[in-house]
Design a protein around this motif. Sequence first.
Motif, PDB file in Angstrom:
ATOM      1  N   THR A  30       0.824  -1.200   0.000  1.00 50.31           N
ATOM      2  CA  THR A  30       0.000   0.000   0.000  1.00 50.31           C
ATOM      3  C   THR A  30       0.862   1.256   0.000  1.00 50.31           C
ATOM      4  OG1 THR A  30      -0.144   0.038   2.414  1.00 50.31           O
ATOM      5  CG2 THR A  30      -1.888  -1.141   1.217  1.00 50.31           C
ATOM      6  N   GLY A  31       0.296   2.319  -0.539  1.00 47.24           N
ATOM      7  CA  GLY A  31       0.995   3.590  -0.565  1.00 47.24           C
ATOM      8  C   GLY A  31       0.018   4.729  -0.720  1.00 47.24           C
ATOM      9  N   GLU A  32       0.541   5.926  -0.558  1.00 47.80           N
ATOM     10  CA  GLU A  32      -0.285   7.124  -0.674  1.00 47.80           C
ATOM     11  C   GLU A  32       0.403   8.110  -1.603  1.00 47.80           C
ATOM     12  OE1 GLU A  32      -1.974  10.721   2.142  1.00 47.80           O
ATOM     13  OE2 GLU A  32      -1.193   8.914   3.065  1.00 47.80           O
ATOM     14  N   GLU A  33      -0.390   8.676  -2.504  1.00 54.42           N
ATOM     15  CA  GLU A  33       0.127   9.708  -3.392  1.00 54.42           C
ATOM     16  C   GLU A  33      -0.916  10.806  -3.513  1.00 54.42           C
ATOM     17  OE1 GLU A  33       2.242  10.284  -7.717  1.00 54.42           O
ATOM     18  OE2 GLU A  33       0.984   8.532  -7.416  1.00 54.42           O
ATOM     19  N   LYS A  34      -0.490  12.016  -3.256  1.00 55.40           N
ATOM     20  CA  LYS A  34      -1.374  13.187  -3.331  1.00 55.40           C
ATOM     21  C   LYS A  34      -2.643  12.988  -2.511  1.00 55.40           C
ATOM     22  CE  LYS A  34       0.420  14.418  -7.843  1.00 55.40           C
ATOM     23  NZ  LYS A  34       0.178  14.481  -9.269  1.00 55.40           N
ATOM     24  N   GLY A  35      -2.495  12.380  -1.337  1.00 56.75           N
ATOM     25  CA  GLY A  35      -3.620  12.193  -0.436  1.00 56.75           C
ATOM     26  C   GLY A  35      -4.518  11.022  -0.754  1.00 56.75           C
ATOM     27  N   GLU A  36      -4.235  10.288  -1.819  1.00 57.19           N
ATOM     28  CA  GLU A  36      -5.063   9.134  -2.185  1.00 57.19           C
ATOM     29  C   GLU A  36      -4.320   7.841  -1.896  1.00 57.19           C
ATOM     30  OE1 GLU A  36      -6.838   9.305  -6.051  1.00 57.19           O
ATOM     31  OE2 GLU A  36      -7.061  11.479  -5.947  1.00 57.19           O
ATOM     32  N   MET A  37      -5.033   6.903  -1.271  1.00 57.69           N
ATOM     33  CA  MET A  37      -4.455   5.598  -0.953  1.00 57.69           C
ATOM     34  C   MET A  37      -4.621   4.657  -2.139  1.00 57.69           C
ATOM     35  SD  MET A  37      -3.100   5.695   2.024  1.00 57.69           S
ATOM     36  CE  MET A  37      -2.823   3.966   2.328  1.00 57.69           C
ATOM     37  N   GLY A  38      -3.629   3.837  -2.332  1.00 56.00           N
ATOM     38  CA  GLY A  38      -3.686   2.844  -3.386  1.00 56.00           C
ATOM     39  C   GLY A  38      -2.909   1.615  -2.967  1.00 56.00           C
ATOM     40  N   ALA A  39      -2.961   0.598  -3.793  1.00 54.61           N
ATOM     41  CA  ALA A  39      -2.252  -0.638  -3.479  1.00 54.61           C
ATOM     42  C   ALA A  39      -1.903  -1.382  -4.760  1.00 54.61           C
ATOM     43  CB  ALA A  39      -3.108  -1.533  -2.582  1.00 54.61           C
ATOM     44  N   VAL A  40      -0.855  -2.169  -4.653  1.00 53.75           N
ATOM     45  CA  VAL A  40      -0.471  -3.113  -5.698  1.00 53.75           C
ATOM     46  C   VAL A  40      -0.459  -4.478  -5.038  1.00 53.75           C
ATOM     47  CG1 VAL A  40       1.337  -3.823  -7.298  1.00 53.75           C
ATOM     48  CG2 VAL A  40       0.980  -1.392  -6.846  1.00 53.75           C
ATOM     49  N   ILE A  41      -1.076  -5.442  -5.704  1.00 55.21           N
ATOM     50  CA  ILE A  41      -1.112  -6.803  -5.173  1.00 55.21           C
ATOM     51  C   ILE A  41      -0.431  -7.717  -6.181  1.00 55.21           C
ATOM     52  CG2 ILE A  41      -2.587  -8.703  -4.389  1.00 55.21           C
ATOM     53  CD1 ILE A  41      -4.773  -6.427  -3.948  1.00 55.21           C
ATOM     54  N   PHE A  42       0.613  -8.406  -5.723  1.00 50.66           N
ATOM     55  CA  PHE A  42       1.317  -9.388  -6.544  1.00 50.66           C
ATOM     56  C   PHE A  42       0.892 -10.769  -6.072  1.00 50.66           C
ATOM     57  CE2 PHE A  42       4.188  -5.722  -6.383  1.00 50.66           C
ATOM     58  CZ  PHE A  42       4.537  -5.566  -7.715  1.00 50.66           C
ATOM     59  N   GLU A  43       0.292 -11.555  -6.964  1.00 54.03           N
ATOM     60  CA  GLU A  43      -0.073 -12.928  -6.613  1.00 54.03           C
ATOM     61  C   GLU A  43       1.030 -13.873  -7.071  1.00 54.03           C
ATOM     62  OE1 GLU A  43      -4.022 -13.754  -8.130  1.00 54.03           O
ATOM     63  OE2 GLU A  43      -4.859 -12.912  -6.280  1.00 54.03           O
ATOM     64  N   ASN A  44       1.133 -15.010  -6.410  1.00 55.25           N
ATOM     65  CA  ASN A  44       2.205 -15.951  -6.770  1.00 55.25           C
ATOM     66  C   ASN A  44       1.952 -16.666  -8.095  1.00 55.25           C
ATOM     67  OD1 ASN A  44       0.213 -17.687  -5.965  1.00 55.25           O
ATOM     68  ND2 ASN A  44       1.376 -18.610  -4.297  1.00 55.25           N
ATOM     69  N   ASN A  45       0.777 -16.485  -8.702  1.00 58.42           N
ATOM     70  CA  ASN A  45       0.485 -17.103 -10.002  1.00 58.42           C
ATOM     71  C   ASN A  45       0.819 -16.179 -11.173  1.00 58.42           C
ATOM     72  OD1 ASN A  45      -1.565 -15.225  -9.803  1.00 58.42           O
ATOM     73  ND2 ASN A  45      -3.238 -16.707  -9.847  1.00 58.42           N
ATOM     74  N   TRP A  50      -4.324  -3.757  -9.150  1.00 59.90           N
ATOM     75  CA  TRP A  50      -4.122  -2.390  -8.698  1.00 59.90           C
ATOM     76  C   TRP A  50      -5.384  -1.953  -7.991  1.00 59.90           C
ATOM     77  CZ3 TRP A  50      -2.654  -0.837 -14.299  1.00 59.90           C
ATOM     78  CH2 TRP A  50      -1.323  -1.195 -14.560  1.00 59.90           C
ATOM     79  N   GLU A  51      -5.224  -1.321  -6.868  1.00 61.38           N
ATOM     80  CA  GLU A  51      -6.351  -0.766  -6.137  1.00 61.38           C
ATOM     81  C   GLU A  51      -6.175   0.744  -6.096  1.00 61.38           C
ATOM     82  OE1 GLU A  51      -8.295  -0.939  -1.671  1.00 61.38           O
ATOM     83  OE2 GLU A  51      -7.008  -2.579  -2.329  1.00 61.38           O
ATOM     84  N   LEU A  52      -7.091   1.451  -6.718  1.00 59.00           N
ATOM     85  CA  LEU A  52      -7.048   2.908  -6.771  1.00 59.00           C
ATOM     86  C   LEU A  52      -8.427   3.464  -6.436  1.00 59.00           C
ATOM     87  CD1 LEU A  52      -5.172   3.160 -10.171  1.00 59.00           C
ATOM     88  CD2 LEU A  52      -4.165   3.488  -7.913  1.00 59.00           C
ATOM     89  N   ASP A  53      -8.464   4.407  -5.531  1.00 59.02           N
ATOM     90  CA  ASP A  53      -9.737   5.019  -5.136  1.00 59.02           C
ATOM     91  C   ASP A  53     -10.773   3.981  -4.733  1.00 59.02           C
ATOM     92  OD1 ASP A  53      -8.692   7.547  -5.728  1.00 59.02           O
ATOM     93  OD2 ASP A  53      -9.378   7.437  -7.800  1.00 59.02           O
ATOM     94  N   GLY A  54     -10.357   2.913  -4.079  1.00 56.28           N
ATOM     95  CA  GLY A  54     -11.279   1.881  -3.631  1.00 56.28           C
ATOM     96  C   GLY A  54     -11.697   0.892  -4.698  1.00 56.28           C
ATOM     97  N   GLN A  55     -11.283   1.108  -5.944  1.00 57.30           N
ATOM     98  CA  GLN A  55     -11.605   0.174  -7.031  1.00 57.30           C
ATOM     99  C   GLN A  55     -10.419  -0.744  -7.281  1.00 57.30           C
ATOM    100  OE1 GLN A  55     -12.845   2.622 -10.438  1.00 57.30           O
ATOM    101  NE2 GLN A  55     -14.552   1.193 -10.580  1.00 57.30           N
ATOM    102  N   ILE A  56     -10.703  -2.025  -7.469  1.00 59.00           N
ATOM    103  CA  ILE A  56      -9.650  -2.995  -7.760  1.00 59.00           C
ATOM    104  C   ILE A  56      -9.792  -3.448  -9.203  1.00 59.00           C
ATOM    105  CG2 ILE A  56      -8.714  -5.261  -7.193  1.00 59.00           C
ATOM    106  CD1 ILE A  56      -9.680  -4.842  -4.327  1.00 59.00           C
ATOM    107  N   VAL A  57      -8.683  -3.353  -9.940  1.00 59.78           N
ATOM    108  CA  VAL A  57      -8.651  -3.854 -11.316  1.00 59.78           C
ATOM    109  C   VAL A  57      -7.442  -4.766 -11.457  1.00 59.78           C
ATOM    110  CG1 VAL A  57      -9.802  -1.852 -12.324  1.00 59.78           C
ATOM    111  CG2 VAL A  57      -7.331  -1.883 -12.183  1.00 59.78           C
ATOM    112  N   GLY A  58      -7.569  -5.718 -12.351  1.00 61.97           N
ATOM    113  CA  GLY A  58      -6.443  -6.599 -12.623  1.00 61.97           C
ATOM    114  C   GLY A  58      -6.828  -8.055 -12.522  1.00 61.97           C
ATOM    115  N   GLY A  59      -5.791  -8.872 -12.510  1.00 62.55           N
ATOM    116  CA  GLY A  59      -5.989 -10.299 -12.414  1.00 62.55           C
ATOM    117  C   GLY A  59      -6.164 -10.960 -13.764  1.00 62.55           C
ATOM    118  N   LYS A  60      -6.694 -12.170 -13.724  1.00 61.33           N
ATOM    119  CA  LYS A  60      -6.843 -12.988 -14.919  1.00 61.33           C
ATOM    120  C   LYS A  60      -7.788 -12.370 -15.943  1.00 61.33           C
ATOM    121  CE  LYS A  60      -7.683 -17.751 -16.249  1.00 61.33           C
ATOM    122  NZ  LYS A  60      -7.971 -19.106 -15.775  1.00 61.33           N
ATOM    123  N   GLU A  61      -8.849 -11.730 -15.466  1.00 64.58           N
ATOM    124  CA  GLU A  61      -9.810 -11.109 -16.380  1.00 64.58           C
ATOM    125  C   GLU A  61     -10.553  -9.995 -15.659  1.00 64.58           C
ATOM    126  OE1 GLU A  61     -13.921 -12.521 -18.353  1.00 64.58           O
ATOM    127  OE2 GLU A  61     -12.194 -13.745 -18.913  1.00 64.58           O
TER     128      GLU A  61
END
Length: 137
Positions: A30-45, A50-61
């Motif tokens: 997790t990290g913060e940039e310009k007051g907004e929290m976000g995250a990067v999630i690395f899975e072992n597969n 990416w989690e930005l503004d509470g929305q999660i995008v990514g993965g297999k589809e």
Amino acid sequence: MKHLLILLILTPLFSIAQNIDSNNFIGKWTGEEKGEMGAVIFENNGFAFWELDGQIVGGKEFMFEGEKKSLTYRINTQIDPIQIDFIITNLISGEVRELVCIAKFVDANNILLTIGFDVPRPTEFNTNNSLKLTRAK
């Protein structure tokens, strides 16, 4: 004698730095940039999220701009700084876009990440282009 003692103390530290591999990144950062929290999630597969503004995008589809895409990552720890590539694949057209990054561990639970947006891979870390990410517990 003093130099030998310093060498004995520092040798384990150097070996720890050399033992970093892509598994060290697995998990949520997790990290913060310009007051907004976000995250990067690395899975072992090999998939990432990416989690930005509470929305999660990514993965297999996932849907983005009305199209099905996937988000994977590739990490090269054999180069200093560490290279991370996020690969966005359009699952219909097969078009691939890469987001090229560099990373370095500050310690076991903190990394600096510098992202290249539509430019060649960054080569350095500074306060203007780097994001500090902390491993989520």
